[in-house]
Design a protein around this motif. Sequence first.
Motif, mmCIF file in Angstrom:
data_model
loop_
_atom_site.group_PDB
_atom_site.id
_atom_site.type_symbol
_atom_site.label_atom_id
_atom_site.label_comp_id
_atom_site.label_asym_id
_atom_site.label_seq_id
_atom_site.Cartn_x
_atom_site.Cartn_y
_atom_site.Cartn_z
ATOM 1 N N GLY A 71 -19.591 -4.505 0.681
ATOM 2 C CA GLY A 71 -19.623 -5.443 1.796
ATOM 3 C C GLY A 71 -18.456 -5.287 2.748
ATOM 4 N N THR A 72 -17.665 -4.234 2.567
ATOM 5 C CA THR A 72 -16.465 -4.060 3.392
ATOM 6 C C THR A 72 -16.793 -3.814 4.858
ATOM 7 O OG1 THR A 72 -14.321 -2.917 3.479
ATOM 8 C CG2 THR A 72 -16.257 -1.547 3.045
ATOM 9 N N GLU A 73 -18.041 -3.444 5.150
ATOM 10 C CA GLU A 73 -18.421 -3.218 6.537
ATOM 11 C C GLU A 73 -18.453 -4.515 7.345
ATOM 12 O OE1 GLU A 73 -22.480 -3.856 4.540
ATOM 13 O OE2 GLU A 73 -20.459 -3.169 4.014
ATOM 14 N N VAL A 74 -18.482 -5.682 6.653
ATOM 15 C CA VAL A 74 -18.509 -6.952 7.387
ATOM 16 C C VAL A 74 -17.346 -7.870 7.036
ATOM 17 C CG1 VAL A 74 -20.994 -7.004 7.822
ATOM 18 C CG2 VAL A 74 -20.099 -7.931 5.666
ATOM 19 N N ASP A 75 -16.387 -7.372 6.253
ATOM 20 C CA ASP A 75 -15.246 -8.232 5.936
ATOM 21 C C ASP A 75 -13.943 -7.613 6.427
ATOM 22 O OD1 ASP A 75 -13.925 -6.605 3.943
ATOM 23 O OD2 ASP A 75 -15.321 -7.309 2.415
ATOM 24 N N ARG A 76 -12.857 -8.374 6.257
ATOM 25 C CA ARG A 76 -11.553 -7.956 6.791
ATOM 26 C C ARG A 76 -10.663 -7.329 5.742
ATOM 27 N NH1 ARG A 76 -11.702 -13.339 5.668
ATOM 28 N NH2 ARG A 76 -9.903 -14.331 4.678
ATOM 29 N N TYR A 77 -11.164 -7.159 4.553
ATOM 30 C CA TYR A 77 -10.326 -6.716 3.441
ATOM 31 C C TYR A 77 -10.305 -5.201 3.253
ATOM 32 C CZ TYR A 77 -10.485 -11.648 2.161
ATOM 33 O OH TYR A 77 -10.391 -13.012 2.182
ATOM 34 N N ALA A 78 -9.204 -4.720 2.689
ATOM 35 C CA ALA A 78 -9.071 -3.332 2.267
ATOM 36 C C ALA A 78 -8.356 -3.323 0.928
ATOM 37 C CB ALA A 78 -8.298 -2.510 3.290
ATOM 38 N N VAL A 79 -8.702 -2.360 0.093
ATOM 39 C CA VAL A 79 -8.090 -2.244 -1.231
ATOM 40 C C VAL A 79 -7.568 -0.824 -1.405
ATOM 41 C CG1 VAL A 79 -8.438 -2.419 -3.724
ATOM 42 C CG2 VAL A 79 -9.691 -3.954 -2.189
ATOM 43 N N VAL A 80 -6.264 -0.706 -1.652
ATOM 44 C CA VAL A 80 -5.651 0.600 -1.926
ATOM 45 C C VAL A 80 -4.631 0.444 -3.054
ATOM 46 C CG1 VAL A 80 -5.972 1.550 0.399
ATOM 47 C CG2 VAL A 80 -3.905 0.253 -0.139
ATOM 48 N N THR A 81 -4.387 1.539 -3.746
ATOM 49 C CA THR A 81 -3.446 1.553 -4.870
ATOM 50 C C THR A 81 -2.140 2.229 -4.459
ATOM 51 O OG1 THR A 81 -5.262 1.651 -6.473
ATOM 52 C CG2 THR A 81 -3.077 2.322 -7.249
ATOM 53 N N VAL A 82 -1.029 1.554 -4.701
ATOM 54 C CA VAL A 82 0.290 2.150 -4.441
ATOM 55 C C VAL A 82 0.550 3.224 -5.494
ATOM 56 C CG1 VAL A 82 2.772 1.719 -4.258
ATOM 57 C CG2 VAL A 82 1.125 0.002 -3.439
ATOM 58 N N ASP A 83 0.798 4.439 -5.049
ATOM 59 C CA ASP A 83 0.882 5.589 -5.949
ATOM 60 C C ASP A 83 1.909 5.410 -7.062
ATOM 61 O OD1 ASP A 83 -0.022 6.308 -3.212
ATOM 62 O OD2 ASP A 83 -0.314 8.291 -4.089
ATOM 63 N N GLU A 84 3.118 4.981 -6.692
ATOM 64 C CA GLU A 84 4.222 4.959 -7.646
ATOM 65 C C GLU A 84 4.055 3.872 -8.708
ATOM 66 O OE1 GLU A 84 5.255 6.772 -3.846
ATOM 67 O OE2 GLU A 84 4.570 4.737 -4.353
ATOM 68 N N THR A 85 3.587 2.711 -8.314
ATOM 69 C CA THR A 85 3.527 1.574 -9.242
ATOM 70 C C THR A 85 2.159 1.344 -9.840
ATOM 71 O OG1 THR A 85 3.029 -0.003 -7.464
ATOM 72 C CG2 THR A 85 5.365 0.434 -7.955
ATOM 73 N N ARG A 86 1.138 1.996 -9.273
ATOM 74 C CA ARG A 86 -0.263 1.796 -9.679
ATOM 75 C C ARG A 86 -0.729 0.358 -9.450
ATOM 76 N NH1 ARG A 86 -2.896 6.013 -12.296
ATOM 77 N NH2 ARG A 86 -1.807 7.930 -11.719
ATOM 78 N N GLU A 87 -0.119 -0.311 -8.491
ATOM 79 C CA GLU A 87 -0.573 -1.643 -8.113
ATOM 80 C C GLU A 87 -1.714 -1.492 -7.114
ATOM 81 O OE1 GLU A 87 2.626 -4.121 -6.727
ATOM 82 O OE2 GLU A 87 3.993 -3.342 -8.246
ATOM 83 N N LYS A 88 -2.878 -1.991 -7.499
ATOM 84 C CA LYS A 88 -4.055 -1.921 -6.632
ATOM 85 C C LYS A 88 -4.145 -3.225 -5.851
ATOM 86 C CE LYS A 88 -9.033 -0.948 -6.752
ATOM 87 N NZ LYS A 88 -10.194 -0.677 -7.635
ATOM 88 N N HIS A 89 -3.823 -3.153 -4.558
ATOM 89 C CA HIS A 89 -3.724 -4.357 -3.737
ATOM 90 C C HIS A 89 -4.964 -4.551 -2.879
ATOM 91 C CE1 HIS A 89 0.407 -5.532 -4.570
ATOM 92 N NE2 HIS A 89 0.757 -4.262 -4.501
ATOM 93 N N GLY A 90 -5.434 -5.787 -2.846
ATOM 94 C CA GLY A 90 -6.436 -6.174 -1.867
ATOM 95 C C GLY A 90 -5.731 -6.966 -0.782
ATOM 96 N N LEU A 91 -5.906 -6.567 0.458
ATOM 97 C CA LEU A 91 -5.188 -7.236 1.539
ATOM 98 C C LEU A 91 -6.088 -7.411 2.756
ATOM 99 C CD1 LEU A 91 -2.869 -4.667 3.285
ATOM 100 C CD2 LEU A 91 -4.196 -4.030 1.304
ATOM 101 N N SER A 92 -5.800 -8.442 3.516
ATOM 102 C CA SER A 92 -6.520 -8.695 4.761
ATOM 103 C C SER A 92 -5.906 -7.834 5.858
ATOM 104 C CB SER A 92 -6.431 -10.177 5.114
ATOM 105 O OG SER A 92 -7.014 -10.432 6.373
#
Length: 381
Positions: free
Chosen positions: A142-163
């Motif tokens: 559903g990302t085509e109609v929402d404002r969110y993106a999810v990416v993982t920080v390489d060093e810490t492996r923290e997968k963040h969802g952000l507006s």
Amino acid sequence: MKPFRLKHEDVILYFGEGSLEKASWFFNGLKKVGVITGKQSARVSGALDDLTKIMSEKGIEPVFYNEVSPNPFLSQALKASEQFWRESVDAIIAIGGGSVIDVAKVVSVLTVSGCKFESLLQGVKPKRRLPLLAINLTHGTGTEVDRYAVVTVDETREKHGLSVTYPDVSIDDPRYTLTLSLEQTIYTSLDAFYHAYESATSTVSFPLVETLSFEAITIIGEKLPKLVGNLRDVNLRASMLYASMLAGLSIDMASTHLVHGIEHVLSGLEPRLPHGAGLAMLGPRVVYYTHKAMPEVSARLLKPLNPYIKPIAEDAERAMKSVQVFQERVGFKQRLGDYGFTENDIPRITEFLFTRLKYMIEETPFQVTEDIVRDVLKSAF
């Protein structure tokens, strides 16, 4: 399904076969565009050929970045941003599923805003960004109609969802989903299911979200069992794409909660784990706790899967089993052990959630304790 055009917040969505042609106005005045893809899906789906034809007719030069992986890393967004900045592109076009479109959202901002990713995490909204066209290839995020993106920080492996930002224009053409494999069909569809269920049961939900989510779950409950036996049925694909889009609207208006929170930890630590698969492993047990907290809403949402679920807390076990049975019916049987996790990892996963990604569970409709997280994780082995 009849094609249509939808305006939601900052995005214009074209839904139906031949939608890319209807959005050809987006290309007017462009000279050079950055095209973001994965390894194969853009070409295999046929979407890249359609895009190439339009760009050729309009004399637009494409600059490609095709290194986006499932559960994408921040480094990929940074590399694409640098490449497109050096090439001075006029706009960004994403051809892919959630991973590709999410990276493209981040890239559209970072390429020209001068903003750092850390600032985006803190909620900064840069004034400058590149126009973004998203050609969606899956019926899941559903990302085509929402404002969110999810990416993982390489060093810490923290997968963040952000507006971050909405696409300016999005394309939902069911023909582009016909080449999804059986596994990806199941994973992405179950992703949409949990978007619908979680958003409608989050603490920030409201009646419109419940309405959209119920319709999405109704379609998924009816159409997915048919689709797994007939992957080339474009009408079934269109129905699933519509359900995914509705669920995307739901999470944009409300939010996800515990299922996504724990899954982000898991697929951040082990990127081989498909997002939808991780959700399906964890989801039924979270449904149990959610139904206990919100039995009336949960029973209403799950009625398409089992009309005999009662709107009482004591039926939480039946709600959980109904979701499990549905997932097994469509062919999902994977467990966390299939991706190298063991029960010895549970303390580390729990600690990661509560210390680094706790914001992911803030809209959960019950108090999330470490004991509950451990119980959910054990259910997935």
